[in-house]
Write an enzyme that holds these catalytic residues in place. Structure first.
Site, PDB file in Angstrom:
ATOM      1  N   ASP A 161     -21.699  15.144 -11.081  1.00  0.00           N
ATOM      2  CA  ASP A 161     -20.954  14.874  -9.859  1.00  0.00           C
ATOM      3  C   ASP A 161     -19.798  15.863  -9.773  1.00  0.00           C
ATOM      4  OD1 ASP A 161     -19.996  13.619  -7.558  1.00  0.00           O
ATOM      5  OD2 ASP A 161     -20.292  11.600  -8.367  1.00  0.00           O
ATOM      6  N   HIS A 174     -17.457  21.509  -2.840  1.00  0.00           N
ATOM      7  CA  HIS A 174     -17.169  20.132  -3.263  1.00  0.00           C
ATOM      8  C   HIS A 174     -18.084  19.650  -4.381  1.00  0.00           C
ATOM      9  CE1 HIS A 174     -14.385  18.968   0.100  1.00  0.00           C
ATOM     10  NE2 HIS A 174     -14.858  20.119   0.538  1.00  0.00           N
TER      11      HIS A 174
HETATM   12  C1  G6P Z   1     -21.304  15.095  -0.684  1.00  0.00           C
HETATM   13  C2  G6P Z   1     -21.132  16.509  -0.157  1.00  0.00           C
HETATM   14  C3  G6P Z   1     -20.612  16.509   1.276  1.00  0.00           C
HETATM   15  C4  G6P Z   1     -21.460  15.598   2.134  1.00  0.00           C
HETATM   16  C5  G6P Z   1     -21.532  14.196   1.536  1.00  0.00           C
HETATM   17  C6  G6P Z   1     -22.419  13.249   2.353  1.00  0.00           C
HETATM   18  O1  G6P Z   1     -20.068  14.525  -0.921  1.00  0.00           O
HETATM   19  O2  G6P Z   1     -20.276  17.267  -0.985  1.00  0.00           O
HETATM   20  O3  G6P Z   1     -20.611  17.818   1.799  1.00  0.00           O
HETATM   21  O4  G6P Z   1     -20.971  15.558   3.444  1.00  0.00           O
HETATM   22  O5  G6P Z   1     -22.032  14.286   0.230  1.00  0.00           O
HETATM   23  O6  G6P Z   1     -23.684  13.784   2.520  1.00  0.00           O
HETATM   24  P1  G6P Z   1     -24.292  14.102   3.961  1.00  0.00           P
HETATM   25  O7  G6P Z   1     -25.556  14.841   3.685  1.00  0.00           O
HETATM   26  O8  G6P Z   1     -24.519  12.772   4.597  1.00  0.00           O
HETATM   27  O9  G6P Z   1     -23.290  14.931   4.728  1.00  0.00           O
END
Ligand code: G6P
Length: 480
Positions: free
Chosen positions: A387, A168
């Site tokens: 991003d 992602h």
């Molecule tokens: C980004 C990453 C995700 C992640 C999200 C929130 O979008 O690509 O994999 O889940 O951030 O971050 P966190 O560390 O809270 O999962």
């Protein structure tokens, strides 16, 4: 009952991600679960229901072992993490090594062997959990940078599976990726998949280049030929083809668009404007509080516009929503201090009794409130320094049904590939950013409407459902 049934069952479709698609909610009757707001869940829920699917992931709390459970038609298979693993695998290797490394080293990545050990162990746990629950020939779709070793670990355990992986976040240029002491192992982990999905063609190309250079993959273009080692005498070495291709993710456009039509949400947007003293222009930033998002650059540009007299408090207000994120990681703490200091300085200098320059909110909000904010905002500022995609930009467009509103969008966000009619900026160029903001504030209605219409057309067709369908169709096609 439901939990017992889930005990030994096998599934034809498994999604594996660090976070489960549910969040815990505390209620009077005890704790329950709520579906997470993200688009991934929305996209995959129908696929799950059609194909006897389950979701493997961590539920977000340390030192807690949960039994499998059902939630709104999705089978949840929780993977536990100890407090130490949260520190080393999640906060450490995932978010203080890989995250900054993959985002152009905006913050310096830290390399620690103990973090890497933990990353391997936790990836193996996720792989074991998926291998145990996958039916013969099942499809397993692994998500994101926290789990890059899972594809190869899974293949070793279960060569019968169709394995997909989607990254992602960006995949860095070879020269930066090369810093990683465990670069070969990470590449080999990913190469366990049949299909690797990336946000932009450039990310896929960066990966392919690194795989040829550091993991001895052969083949041309997006086609990578790898040789799996023989394993336990069960199967002999064989050549296998892995594809690395772009599948830009999107949002549930119809849902955002539908929310933007609801009278109570339209009324809420009006209320927000009123509460801010009905300024002529409301600008909006919505980000996780992360150093990749360019929040400081945005504040600097706005502060200078106020200083120059090109913008005036009362005419213009900036709403900055910064949702709390990874608060135990040092760089995130430093960033929060900096941003809150800057906001305090700007408001101290420019606020009047009646009006504020920056309305700063360190909260996260439900989707209804987000849509009300999108409707209240004349100008949306997405100034990420790097991003993978940035779904906020797409959500803003989805909410602007009437074609008004201007989007200032960083060319370093994946979304710039799809939202070409935005006011594209290089956020490092503060003078250029100030000009783009000024242009956005006074964009003629007709021009704004033409641009918004073109962008809406893009995301109506290319929504998150189309994203997952095209990835899964391609996975089927490339699997031998
Ligand atoms: C980004 C990453 C995700 C992640 C999200 C929130 O979008 O690509 O994999 O889940 O951030 O971050 P966190 O560390 O809270 O999962």
């Amino acid at each position: 009952e439901a939990a017992d049934e889930a005990q030994g069952e096998l599934y034809d479709f498994l999604v594996v991600s660090n976070r489960l698609p549910v969040d815990r909610v505390e209620e009077a009757s005890g704790s329950g679960w709520r579906r997470s707001p993200g688009g991934l869940v929305t996209a995959l829920a129908p696929v799950m229901e059609k194909s006897d699917g389950a979701w493997v992931g961590w539920h977000g709390a340390p030192d807690e072992v949960l039994e499998p459970f059902e939630h709104e038609g999705i089978t949840i298979l929780p993977v536990p993490l100890t407090a130490q693993e949260v520190e080393n695998y999640y906060e450490g290797f995932s978010n203080a090594t890989l995250w900054p490394l993959y985002h152009d080293v905006i913050a310096p990545p830290e390399f620690h062997r103990a973090w890497w050990d933990s990353y391997q162990r936790v990836n193996q746990r996720f792989a074991d959990a998926a291998a145990e629950r996958a039916a013969e020939g099942a499809t397993v779709w692994v998500q994101d940078y926290q789990l890059q070793l899972v594809p190869a670990m899974l293949r070793r355990l279960r060569p019968d599976l169709k394995i997909g992986f989607f990254n992602h976040i960006p995949f860095p240029p070879q020269e930066i990726f090369a810093q990683l002491p465990w670069r070969r192992q990470v590449l080999e982990g990913l190469l366990g998949a049949d299909l690797l999905g990336f946000q932009r063609p450039n990310d896929a190309a960066n990966f392919a280049r690194a795989a040829r250079r550091y993991a001895r993959a052969a083949g041309k273009g997006s086609r990578l030929v790898v040789t799996d080692p023989a394993h336990d005498g069960e199967w002999s070495p064989r050549e296998r083809t892995v594809r690395a291709e772009a599948f830009p993710i999107s949002i549930d456009t119809a849902r955002i668009s539908e929310l933007a039509e609801r009278p109570e949400i339209i009324e809420r947007a009006r209320q927000i404007r009123h509460d801010l003293g009905d300024p002529t222009t409301i600008m909006l930033g919505v980000d996780r509080l992360d150093y990749t998002k360019g929040i400081r650059h945005r504040l600097k540009a706005f502060e200078e516009l106020l200083t120059d007299g090109r913008a005036r408090v009362g005419d213009v207000t900036l709403i900055q929503v910064a949702s709390p994120s990874r608060e135990r990681v040092e760089q995130y703490r430093i960033l929060r201090e900096e941003i809150e200091g800057t906001v305090g300085r700007i408001n101290g200098t420019f606020d009047t009794m009646q009006h504020t320059a920056v309305r700063y909110l360190h909260h996260s909000y439900p989707v209804e409130e987000m849509v009300a904010l999108y409707l209240a905002a004349d100008v949306m500022l997405v100034t990420a320094l790097r991003d993978g995609m940035n779904l906020v930009a797409k959500e803003y467009v989805a909410a602007r049904r009437d074609g008004t509103g201007a989007l200032v969008l960083s060319e370093f966000a994946g979304a710039a590939d799809q939202l070409k009619q935005a006011l594209l900026v290089n956020p490092h160029d503060i003078a250029g950013l100030k000009d783009a903001i000024t242009t956005a504030i006074s964009l003629p209605r007709g021009v704004a409407a033409r641009r918004m219409k073109a962008m809406r057309r893009q995301i109506v067709v290319h929504n998150v459902e189309e994203w997952s369908a095209s990835f899964l169709a391609r996975l089927k096609e490339v699997c031998p």
